[in-house]
Scaffold this active site. Structure first.
Site, PDB file in Angstrom:
ATOM      1  N   THR A 174       0.831  -1.206   0.000  1.00  0.00           N
ATOM      2  CA  THR A 174       0.000   0.000   0.000  1.00  0.00           C
ATOM      3  C   THR A 174       0.867   1.258   0.000  1.00  0.00           C
ATOM      4  OG1 THR A 174      -0.271   0.147   2.431  1.00  0.00           O
ATOM      5  CG2 THR A 174      -1.827  -1.237   1.229  1.00  0.00           C
ATOM      6  N   ASP A 175       1.996   1.221   0.678  1.00  0.00           N
ATOM      7  CA  ASP A 175       2.939   2.339   0.608  1.00  0.00           C
ATOM      8  C   ASP A 175       3.430   2.549  -0.815  1.00  0.00           C
ATOM      9  OD1 ASP A 175       3.574   3.804   3.009  1.00  0.00           O
ATOM     10  OD2 ASP A 175       4.345   1.955   3.867  1.00  0.00           O
ATOM     11  N   ILE A 176       3.891   1.477  -1.433  1.00  0.00           N
ATOM     12  CA  ILE A 176       4.467   1.575  -2.774  1.00  0.00           C
ATOM     13  C   ILE A 176       3.401   1.999  -3.777  1.00  0.00           C
ATOM     14  CG2 ILE A 176       5.566   0.272  -4.637  1.00  0.00           C
ATOM     15  CD1 ILE A 176       6.830  -1.483  -2.384  1.00  0.00           C
ATOM     16  N   GLY A 179       2.426   5.624  -3.498  1.00  0.00           N
ATOM     17  CA  GLY A 179       3.423   6.489  -4.109  1.00  0.00           C
ATOM     18  C   GLY A 179       3.300   6.524  -5.621  1.00  0.00           C
TER      19      GLY A 179
END
Length: 406
Positions: A174-176, A179
């Site tokens: 979810t972070d990647i 981004g």
């Protein structure tokens, strides 16, 4: 260290990154690899928290930090001071994009929220990443990948099957993904700006990124009213489409349509399964997926992975090995596509990093250099913004700016 000339479709675009950990820095590194000048603004004490994400470290520098921030220039500022805020405003005067992923209200308390900045910089694209987005009942919550994976449904569809503990995806997806979505949003906003001169807010979150990754499973749930569960390596809509054990490891099989199903049977010497009514069409194979896997598994155990992969390629069946990360990095396709490249770091020396996953025929992008030391480019960035040496020396002496020279 000499500055590397920027290349790529975003050459000439200036980005100021007020972001830490992962989602915001992913957005910045994507834009930077595509040619944008990315100035990373870090706090005076300690900088980006990823600098303390160790082990491993290389010559005292966090490997995680160096991965997420390669190609950027770095300045360390005290944004709580009037001088620090004034310096940031000077940097924004000719910037196209600001990226921030602070907790809700932080930028506003600093006097740097979008409604304030837009009055001074109407063309600024203000990219805000957060755990849950800047509106809604969870807007004030802190966001972390693990929490977002759980709440977005991803952990309910990841793992071996019923009765097993919930499992997250290995990487912080979810972070990647947030981004990458943010970078896509910035590019769309930049197109609008080129047409109108008008900036705007780009707002996305880890929660929305996780939801986006559930397309297939959400389609099933919306159509049936039942929430799908984890299936190991199998596919929720096609079979056979999963990993199988061989005599010496594992391979993946993508026989996801009728043509490839029949090709697979020919390679296996199991043509008789084509006449089995349980496996006749994809609908039947999905209804009997466990029986299908049980029927195929003994065939794969009779030979080594390399042998099967050669046979499957010759037979036109999509398949591949299950590589660990080191093997992936050594793979000739990854090397040819420049997904593993080398940069020269001021402290760590020659080191590897991941490359740009988007290729351009006319304006190729690339990794433009290593990650900055904390405050490595402070003096150069301030000089470029028009400040004289005496002012820079004064700010460094008073702790408004931090400079690292070795």
């Amino acid at each position: 260290m000499a500055e590397v000339a920027k290349s790529g479709p975003l050459a000439g675009v200036k980005v100021v990154e007020l972001a830490h950990i992962m989602a915001g820095p992913v957005c910045g590194l994507m834009l930077g690899d595509m040619g944008a000048e990315v100035i990373k603004v870090e706090k005076i004490e300690g900088g980006d928290d990823t600098r303390r994400s160790v082990p491993p470290a290389i010559e005292g520098e966090s490997a995680a930090y160096m991965m997420m921030n390669r190609g950027k220039r770095g300045i360390a500022l005290d944004l709580k001071s009037a001088d620090g805020k004034a310096i940031l405003r000077r940097l924004l005067a000719d910037a196209d994009v600001l990226i921030e992923n602070y907790r809700a209200g932080t930028m506003e308390r600093l006097g740097l929220g979008y409604e304030v900045l837009r009055q001074e910089f109407p063309g600024l694209i203000y990219c805000s990443l957060s755990g849950f987005g800047r509106s809604g009942p969870y807007a004030e919550r802190a966001g972390f990948d693990l929490v977002a994976q759980g709440m977005s449904g991803l952990m309910s569809i990841t793992g071996e099957g019923p009765g097993r503990p919930p499992m997250k995806c290995g990487p912080p997806v979810t972070d990647i993904t947030a981004g990458i979505l943010a970078a896509m949003g910035v590019l769309a906003a930049h197109v609008h700006k080129l047409k109108t001169g008008e900036g705007q807010v780009v707002d996305t979150s880890l929660f929305e990124a996780g939801i986006t990754l559930t397309y297939w499973q959400s389609a099933i749930a919306m159509a049936t009213g039942a929430a799908p569960g984890p299936m190991g390596s199998a596919h929720p809509l096609n079979a056979p489409y999963e990993a199988f054990e061989t005599a010496d490891g594992w391979i993946t099989i993508g026989a996801a349509n009728q043509t490839n199903w029949l090709r697979l049977l020919a390679v296996l010497g199991a043509e008789d399964l084509a006449a089995d009514p349980r496996f006749s069409a994809n609908r039947d194979r999905m209804a009997n997926r466990e029986a299908l896997a049980a029927a195929l598994a003994p065939h794969f155990r009779t030979a080594a992975s390399a042998d099967w992969l050669a046979r499957l390629e010759a037979g036109g069946v999509p398949a591949g090995p299950v590589l660990d990360v080191l093997a992936m990095q050594a793979d000739p396709q990854a090397r040819t596509r420049e997904m593993v490249v080398e940069v020269e770091h001021r402290r760590a020396g020659r080191m590897s990093t991941l490359g740009l996953p988007v290729k351009f025929s006319a304006t190729p992008g690339r990794v433009h250099g290593p990650a900055p030391l904390l405050g490595e480019h402070s003096r150069a960035i301030l000089a470029q913004a028009g400040y004289d040496e005496s002012a820079i020396d004064d700010w460094i002496a008073r702790g408004v700016v931090r400079e690292t020279t070795a």
